[in-house]
Design an enzyme around this catalytic site. Sequence first.
Site, short mmCIF file in Angstrom:
data_model
loop_
_atom_site.label_atom_id
_atom_site.label_comp_id
_atom_site.label_asym_id
_atom_site.label_seq_id
_atom_site.Cartn_x
_atom_site.Cartn_y
_atom_site.Cartn_z
N HIS A 191 0.04 0.57 9.75
CA HIS A 191 -1.26 1.07 9.28
C HIS A 191 -2.09 1.57 10.45
CE1 HIS A 191 0.00 -2.23 6.52
NE2 HIS A 191 -0.28 -1.31 5.61
N ASP A 202 -1.37 -8.44 0.71
CA ASP A 202 -0.12 -8.51 -0.04
C ASP A 202 0.23 -9.95 -0.38
OD1 ASP A 202 -0.03 -5.80 0.33
OD2 ASP A 202 1.78 -5.78 1.56
N GLY A 216 0.81 -1.21 0.00
CA GLY A 216 0.00 0.00 0.00
C GLY A 216 0.84 1.26 0.00
N SER A 217 0.34 2.31 -0.65
CA SER A 217 1.00 3.61 -0.57
C SER A 217 0.80 4.19 0.83
CB SER A 217 0.42 4.55 -1.62
OG SER A 217 0.68 4.08 -2.92
N HIS A 251 3.50 4.71 2.82
CA HIS A 251 4.68 4.33 3.59
C HIS A 251 5.96 4.91 2.99
CE1 HIS A 251 2.04 1.65 5.69
NE2 HIS A 251 1.80 0.93 4.61
#
Length: 333
Positions: free
Chosen positions: A219, A110, A54-55, A57
């Site tokens: 997250h 993922d 995911g973006s 990070h």
Amino acid sequence: MKKLINNPRSVVAESLQGFEIAHRDLVKVHLDPDYVIRRDAPVRGKVALVSGGGSGHEPLHSGYVGAGMLTAAVPGAVFTSPTPDQILPAIVESDSGSGVLLIVKNYTGDILNFETAAELAGVEGIDIRTVVVNDDVAVEDSTYTAGRRGVAGTVLVEKIAGGSAERGDDLAKVTEVAERVNANVRSMGVALAPCTVPHAGEPSFTLADDEIEMGVGIHGEPGRHRVPMTNADSITDQLMEPVLSDLGITSSDKVLLFVNGMGGTPLSELYIVYRRAAQILAERGVSVERSLVGNYITALEMEGASVTVLRLDDELTQLWDSPVKTPALRWGE
């Protein structure tokens, strides 16, 4: 919510466009499906490394595309796994015929999506291996994982495995190096304040003014427990004890000490944490051979930090020191 964005739904695409303009000497950005790849890919005779997630990070993972690290990175929506139709073309374009290593953080989405892409790439005749990073000692299971989460240790796996690939090692050797790093690295983080996901428009969790989340995930997942806010040394002690205990560090060990910012913590405070972590290791007779301090795997603007300890051997140290040239990490020739 105050953020430097235009539309919450276009954050990832517009960020990638800016990223390519800023670093077009190193990378190419493909949109729809989204992925980032080395400008010189595929590199003949070289094992390719592909990672993603995911973006939100940043600089993980796109910031580590380049010589000495990743061949390609696949960014999903903010805090959301990339899809197989993004991952597969990144694998195909990266492969030089020497095989591809997938470096995947241990989050359910993922794992499933990279597995699907790997199966499809295998049908196309690409030799694929996968290493799952699971360095977080805070919890064994969470909403997002089956087993330990993959967190800051991912940066070290990508750099050291990238060094192995860059020197010409074959796929089996690059995979073994990545697995060795993962087996010898542990991390734990703390949140002082939450972050706000752009499309949600509100903080991802709540903390009272006088409490912190010990063992938080990247997250905003719950950690081990919430505790009263205290000083930096006490917080660092609470992070280091489980990391060192789980890793089984002894006085004969040599380590890399990595203090990472979650996105909203000043560098000056990260060095205060590093100072105490280094003291703890010195008190145990452990030699800190290498260090890294800064924002290398973030959670948007979350206030907090993580500590990571990697047990080194001579080969891992040599590969860490090997040249790297990416947008976010570079040293050597």
